[in-house]
Write a protein that holds these residues in place. Structure first.
Motif, PDB file in Angstrom:
ATOM      1  N   VAL A 148      42.498  31.318  38.018  1.00 45.95           N
ATOM      2  CA  VAL A 148      43.184  32.518  38.488  1.00 45.95           C
ATOM      3  C   VAL A 148      42.313  33.286  39.471  1.00 45.95           C
ATOM      4  N   THR A 152      42.330  39.321  38.160  1.00 47.47           N
ATOM      5  CA  THR A 152      43.385  39.059  37.185  1.00 47.47           C
ATOM      6  C   THR A 152      43.142  39.806  35.879  1.00 47.47           C
ATOM      7  N   ALA A 254      49.477  35.625  38.694  1.00 42.67           N
ATOM      8  CA  ALA A 254      48.530  34.781  37.971  1.00 42.67           C
ATOM      9  C   ALA A 254      48.331  35.277  36.545  1.00 42.67           C
ATOM     10  N   LEU A 283      47.679  26.936  40.720  1.00 39.47           N
ATOM     11  CA  LEU A 283      46.832  27.526  39.689  1.00 39.47           C
ATOM     12  C   LEU A 283      46.402  26.487  38.659  1.00 39.47           C
TER      13      LEU A 283
END
Length: 409
Positions: A148, A152, A254, A283
């Protein structure tokens, strides 16, 4: 034999919808779904074909607003609830309904008609082209890791009641519409569709759940999902079934994907519909373990060709004359000169020599920027008449963001 084709009387809705269910196999919708579709049905835009007292054909249209390349959100007829009684197939009933419907769409000033097809081969003969595709996948969260972006961890995630969070979720959705072609600006009443969750159709999964992504007290993303518990001799083997996900920035998105992939007692995330360029594919550590597949989604029909091509922007300058074939809507046939760029376009009839020849079906497929005219030419469905014109048109019709239909209708 002669049949009567007429606009639907609201008092006939139950019979009309019942005949639609019969055309699709005879399994009735849940009471919750039936009530919502009755509320959303625009009876003045719905038609039926009657053989005496019996309804033998159904078709309707919703008054949608569709996002197109460049960010404009334009009126479009959402063709829906099309069915013919099994006893009355091959009698021209479908063709008569399509004829009436497109004439009505044109008379109402909409330049586009769109639909999702139960059988994709049906609607090409009426000028519809497949314009968007959707991706399905199952992420094996026991073997796939997520990488990520920075920041995040700063996104706050909060579980919420789906109904109570609906307004915040709809706000996020509304801000996303113009950013991706093919999305529907939800009209009043349609905000209930993401909340539709009949118990009989959960397939042993939980009731719908909601997680909100927040930053500085503002909702910047959400996911609607269900959890399907399952146990083997080795332990928990549940599935997270994703229903809907939208986010305003990559970090919030994410954070939501990481949450879905780390729910306790689960080992997979089932994705039923995401854009073909969705971020989750970049991802994950191993996309093969996710087994992505694609299928057609939104079919597009240019009803008023000139107005439709003027409604969108083009990612590169274009000046091309199209020779267009359209037997079902002959007012579109002939030569059209399209000139435009990212700021806008003009499309008008011309007597100039044609540069590219194709049918309205191919223009519908390319309209939202997800299908290239070059790929259609490789299949023999588009012909280049001036050297270089095909590349020019194909590049111009493309768009950096893949088109996607977020939900059916």
């Amino acid at each position: 034999m002669t049949y009567e084709l007429r606009v639907l009387d609201p008092a006939e809705w139950d019979d009309w919808f019942g005949k639609l269910e019969l055309a699709f196999g005879g399994v009735p919708e849940s009471p919750e779904e039936r009530a919502l579709w009755q509320e959303l049905t625009e009876c003045d835009r719905s038609i039926g074909v009657w053989d005496g007292e019996e309804c033998v054909g159904t078709a309707g249209a919703f008054s949608f607003r569709l996002s197109v390349p460049g960010g404009a959100v334009v009126p479009a007829a959402g063709v829906t609830m099309v069915g013919v009684a099994p006893t009355h197939r091959r009698r021209g009933i479908l063709t008569s309904m399509m004829r009436r419907q497109l004439d009505d769409v044109r008379a109402g000033g909409e330049s586009l008609a769109v639909l999702t097809a139960s059988e994709p081969e049906i609607y090409g003969r009426f000028g519809y082209g497949i314009a968007t595709y959707t991706t399905r996948a199952v992420i094996d969260t026991t073997r796939v890791r997520l990488s990520v972006p920075e920041g995040t961890d700063a996104v706050r995630l909060r579980l919420a009641d789906p109904a109570k969070a609906a307004e915040a979720c709809e706000s996020v959705y509304a801000r996303r519409v113009a950013a991706r072609p093919g999305m529907l600006a939800r009209q009043p009443g349609w905000e209930r569709l993401p909340l539709l969750d009949p118990p009989g159709e959960r397939g042993d999964a939980s009731a719908r759940q909601c997680v909100l992504a927040e930053r500085d007290g503002e909702v910047v993303g959400y996911a609607l999902y269900a959890v399907k518990p399952e146990w083997t001799h080795a332990g928990a083997d549940g599935t997270v079934v994703l229903k809907d996900l939208e986010a305003l920035d990559p970090v919030a998105e994410a954070a939501l994907w990481r949450f879905l992939c780390s729910i306790d007692l689960t080992s997979s995330v089932q994705i039923n519909s995401r854009p073909v360029d969705s971020a989750w594919q970049h991802l994950v550590s191993d996309v093969r373990r996710c087994a992505p597949t694609q299928r057609d989604a939104l079919h597009v029909r240019l009803v008023e060709l000139g107005a439709a091509l003027e409604a969108r922007a083009y990612q590169a300058p274009v000046d091309v004359v199209f020779e267009v074939a359209d037997a079902f809507c002959p007012w579109n046939e002939g030569r059209w000169r399209l000139t435009g760029d990212r700021k806008g376009a003009v499309c008008a009839r011309t007597e100039e020599a044609a540069d590219v020849a194709l049918s309205v079906r191919e223009l519908g497929a390319a309209y939202l920027g997800g299908v290239s005219l070059t790929s259609l030419a490789a299949a023999g469905r588009v012909r280049e008449l001036r050297e270089g014109a095909l590349t020019e048109a194909s590049v111009a019709f493309g768009w950096p963001v893949a088109p996607w239909l977020p939900h059916g209708f």
